[in-house]
Scaffold this active site. Structure first.
Site, PDB file in Angstrom:
ATOM      1  N   LYS A  80     -49.554  11.790  18.434  1.00 26.33           N
ATOM      2  CA  LYS A  80     -49.015  12.398  17.211  1.00 26.33           C
ATOM      3  C   LYS A  80     -47.716  11.696  16.849  1.00 26.33           C
ATOM      4  CE  LYS A  80     -46.551  16.576  15.788  1.00 26.33           C
ATOM      5  NZ  LYS A  80     -46.612  18.042  15.691  1.00 26.33           N
TER       6      LYS A  80
ATOM      7  N   LYS B 148     -44.360  11.908  14.672  1.00 28.29           N
ATOM      8  CA  LYS B 148     -43.483  12.721  13.823  1.00 28.29           C
ATOM      9  C   LYS B 148     -43.061  11.856  12.651  1.00 28.29           C
ATOM     10  CE  LYS B 148     -42.610  16.054  13.794  1.00 28.29           C
ATOM     11  NZ  LYS B 148     -42.670  17.463  13.487  1.00 28.29           N
TER      12      LYS B 148
ATOM     13  N   ASP C 134     -47.223  14.019  11.258  1.00 29.25           N
ATOM     14  CA  ASP C 134     -46.633  15.295  10.832  1.00 29.25           C
ATOM     15  C   ASP C 134     -45.276  15.044  10.174  1.00 29.25           C
ATOM     16  OD1 ASP C 134     -45.562  17.815  10.545  1.00 29.25           O
ATOM     17  OD2 ASP C 134     -45.274  18.164  12.696  1.00 29.25           O
TER      18      ASP C 134
ATOM     19  N   ASN D 254     -43.595  17.156   8.429  1.00 27.16           N
ATOM     20  CA  ASN D 254     -42.898  18.442   8.207  1.00 27.16           C
ATOM     21  C   ASN D 254     -42.607  18.689   6.727  1.00 27.16           C
ATOM     22  OD1 ASN D 254     -41.645  17.974  11.353  1.00 27.16           O
ATOM     23  ND2 ASN D 254     -42.419  19.987  10.789  1.00 27.16           N
TER      24      ASN D 254
ATOM     25  N   GLU E 228     -50.868  16.820   9.477  1.00 23.90           N
ATOM     26  CA  GLU E 228     -50.127  18.056   9.755  1.00 23.90           C
ATOM     27  C   GLU E 228     -49.020  18.266   8.722  1.00 23.90           C
ATOM     28  OE1 GLU E 228     -49.214  18.341  13.929  1.00 23.90           O
ATOM     29  OE2 GLU E 228     -47.458  19.599  13.557  1.00 23.90           O
TER      30      GLU E 228
ATOM     31  N   ASN F 157     -47.998  24.191  11.199  1.00 23.19           N
ATOM     32  CA  ASN F 157     -47.161  25.140  11.924  1.00 23.19           C
ATOM     33  C   ASN F 157     -46.020  25.560  11.009  1.00 23.19           C
ATOM     34  OD1 ASN F 157     -46.246  22.184  13.058  1.00 23.19           O
ATOM     35  ND2 ASN F 157     -44.462  23.480  12.674  1.00 23.19           N
TER      36      ASN F 157
ATOM     37  N   ASP G  89     -48.002  29.058  18.238  1.00 15.42           N
ATOM     38  CA  ASP G  89     -46.904  28.894  19.183  1.00 15.42           C
ATOM     39  C   ASP G  89     -46.574  30.308  19.652  1.00 15.42           C
ATOM     40  OD1 ASP G  89     -44.331  28.762  20.301  1.00 15.42           O
ATOM     41  OD2 ASP G  89     -43.798  27.004  19.103  1.00 15.42           O
TER      42      ASP G  89
ATOM     43  N   HIS H 182     -48.431  24.224  18.632  1.00 14.81           N
ATOM     44  CA  HIS H 182     -47.180  23.574  18.214  1.00 14.81           C
ATOM     45  C   HIS H 182     -46.171  23.646  19.357  1.00 14.81           C
ATOM     46  CE1 HIS H 182     -43.054  24.705  16.756  1.00 14.81           C
ATOM     47  NE2 HIS H 182     -43.208  23.628  16.015  1.00 14.81           N
ATOM     48  N   SER H 183     -45.200  22.740  19.351  1.00 22.03           N
ATOM     49  CA  SER H 183     -44.123  22.893  20.332  1.00 22.03           C
ATOM     50  C   SER H 183     -42.770  22.552  19.727  1.00 22.03           C
ATOM     51  CB  SER H 183     -44.360  22.014  21.564  1.00 22.03           C
ATOM     52  OG  SER H 183     -43.702  20.784  21.437  1.00 22.03           O
ATOM     53  N   ASN H 184     -41.754  23.033  20.389  1.00 24.63           N
ATOM     54  CA  ASN H 184     -40.367  22.634  20.156  1.00 24.63           C
ATOM     55  C   ASN H 184     -39.828  22.182  21.497  1.00 24.63           C
ATOM     56  OD1 ASN H 184     -39.792  25.077  17.694  1.00 24.63           O
ATOM     57  ND2 ASN H 184     -39.326  22.943  17.453  1.00 24.63           N
TER      58      ASN H 184
HETATM   59  O1  GKR Z   1     -38.640  18.512  17.478  1.00 28.69           O
HETATM   60  O2  GKR Z   1     -38.016  17.526  15.665  1.00 28.69           O
HETATM   61  C1  GKR Z   1     -38.790  18.248  16.282  1.00 28.69           C
HETATM   62  C2  GKR Z   1     -40.003  18.786  15.601  1.00 28.69           C
HETATM   63  O3  GKR Z   1     -40.055  18.330  14.271  1.00 28.69           O
HETATM   64  C3  GKR Z   1     -40.058  20.291  15.650  1.00 28.69           C
HETATM   65  O4  GKR Z   1     -38.870  20.834  15.148  1.00 28.69           O
HETATM   66  C4  GKR Z   1     -41.216  20.852  14.873  1.00 28.69           C
HETATM   67  O5  GKR Z   1     -41.117  22.253  14.781  1.00 28.69           O
HETATM   68  O6  GKR Z   1     -42.644  19.861  16.544  1.00 28.69           O
HETATM   69  C5  GKR Z   1     -42.574  20.635  15.468  1.00 28.69           C
HETATM   70  C6  GKR Z   1     -43.681  20.403  14.475  1.00 28.69           C
HETATM   71  O7  GKR Z   1     -44.786  20.113  14.880  1.00 28.69           O
HETATM   72  O8  GKR Z   1     -43.483  20.559  13.267  1.00 28.69           O
HETATM   73 MG    MG Z   2     -45.694  20.292  12.947  1.00 25.25          MG
END
Ligand code: GKR
Ligand code: MG
Length: 423
Positions: free
Chosen positions: A192, A194, A222, A224, A247, A270, A294, A321-323
């Protein structure tokens, strides 16, 4: 047999966090979490992990003060006490990129923080793993995905602090090198990226390069919700043969539905579905195919299984999902995903980015990209009290009290606003 709560300790901790970039900005040099220890009259202690920002801590402490005397099997009683403690629940401040804060989310998040340690006690009391309380593990190990981030080598906030050994990743080559290490060291079988960091064409190029380098690994990106609908459509058109899912390309269920109508790529979220109240609208609009649950904000492990039932009912898929998190959460996520047959994709985890943890080493590890379900009673992991004390001390000294990726970015880019959508 009596099994009642006698006391709760809520300990905030700060973990060193690398400068991972996202649509909001960059991770701060420390991520905040908190550790819950629920003691009982049977001498069994249950453990849990939750967010560690100021408002969350305040809510957890006010619930904690109402828990002595609660029967650990009385999760409905826990729900009532959470409602009483929060009163007219004030929406929490959003601490991560996962949907807007609202009263329902606040109650669910607070409940979840205590549900996990109570389930840990229940499972320890009967000498079985938590996954057995959730219906029994349908898999011995839970597959996770490599979570690739564009990132800096060092953090501008504290350039003097020794950097981790991942180095910077700001180019296609940087992402490929990072992916190679994730695959070689952890065995991840899904990747994945970001996104939402660089102009979309650049991120499309990175995904295409990943496809070439890892032809058999399912891929996701993803951003966001940092793209507008035409941008998302352009990306989907370029990557539809390459992605297993896309995503949160855009924000809100209606924009997501617009994108979903014009691409065969399934959309996952998420962000636009993070509470039960949001499910009907998303289903009616045809906005998403996959919900990334989550347990930390869906109201705990059992509510996540309720969500799984809804996904089954409406033909949606489920993943996680994770943080930024530590081993207690990884153990909880693993028990939950193991006992939830509907989870059908490799789950997210930030674990490879963490160098610090409160969990005693030895139980959790990645093999072929998966974490074996801990076999010991309860969550199957225990707290290293020295590590907890050290990370708590780090919390006290770090000066950070809530997640703010925008502010961290401003240290390097003073006029950064973090405003979305940017592309
Ligand atoms: O850790 O920067 C991050 C992620 O962008 C996180 O804040 C997100 O909530 O991992 C998450 C996601 O899948 O959107
Ligand atoms: Mg996400």
């Amino acid at each position: 047999q009596q099994l009642r709560v006698t006391g709760v300790t809520v300990t905030p901790v700060a973990l060193r966090d690398p400068p991972l970039l996202n649509s909001a900005g960059v991770h701060q040099p420390y991520a905040l979490r908190c550790v819950l220890q629920v003691r009982t009259d049977a001498g069994i202690t249950g453990i849990g992990e939750a967010y560690g920002d100021g408002p969350t801590l305040q809510r957890l402490r006010s619930v904690a003060s109402l828990l002595p005397g609660l029967d650990v099997f009385d999760l409905n009683g826990l729900w009532q006490r959470v409602q009483v403690a929060l009163g007219q629940a004030v929406p929490g401040t959003p601490t991560e990129l996962a949907g807007a804060a609202n009263a329902a989310r606040t109650v669910a998040t607070t409940f979840a923080a205590f549900e996990v340690p109570l389930l840990d006690v229940q499972a320890k009391a009967v000498g079985r793993p938590v996954s057995d309380l959730l219906g029994g593990a349908v898999r011995d190990a839970v597959p996770y995905a490599a979570y690739l981030f564009y990132r800096w080598g060092r953090h501008p906030v504290d350039p003097g602090y020794p950097a981790d050994d991942w180095g910077e990743a700001l180019s296609v080559d940087g992402i490929l090198t990072q992916a190679r290490r994730m695959v070689d060291e952890y065995g991840f079988r899904s990747l994945k990226l970001k996104g939402g960091v660089f102009p979309p064409a650049q991120e499309v190029e990175a995904v295409m390069a990943l496809r070439e380098a890892f032809p058999d690994h399912p891929l996701r990106i993803d951003p966001n919700a940092n793209w507008v609908v035409p941008t998302a459509m352009m990306v989907a058109a370029k990557l539809h043969e390459v992605l297993e899912y896309l995503e949160d390309p855009v924000g809100g269920v209606y924009a997501m539905a617009e994108v979903a109508r014009c691409t065969p790529v399934p959309l996952a979220t998420n962000m636009c579905v993070t509470t039960f109240a949001e499910v009907p609208k998303a289903v009616a609009a045809g906005a998403v195919s996959i919900i990334l649950a989550d347990h930390h904000f869906w109201g705990g492990m059992r509510q996540t299984q309720v969500l799984a039932g809804l996904c089954r009912t409406f033909g949606l898929a489920l993943s996680m999902h994770s943080n930024t998190h530590m081993g207690i959460s990884l153990a909880a996520m693993t028990h939950l995903a193991a006992a939830t047959p509907e989870v059908s994709y490799a789950c997210d985890t930030h674990m490879p980015w963490q160098r610090e943890d409160v969990v005693e080493p030895g139980v959790l590890g990645f093999s072929d990209g998966a974490v074996r379900v801990p076999e010991g009673p309860g969550l199957g992991v225990s707290i290293d009290q020295d590590a907890l004390a050290r990370l708590h001390e780090q919390y006290q000294g770090c000066g950070i009290r809530r997640r703010d990726d925008v502010a961290a970015m401003r240290v390097a880019v003073p006029d950064w606003t973090g405003k979305r959508p940017r592309f």
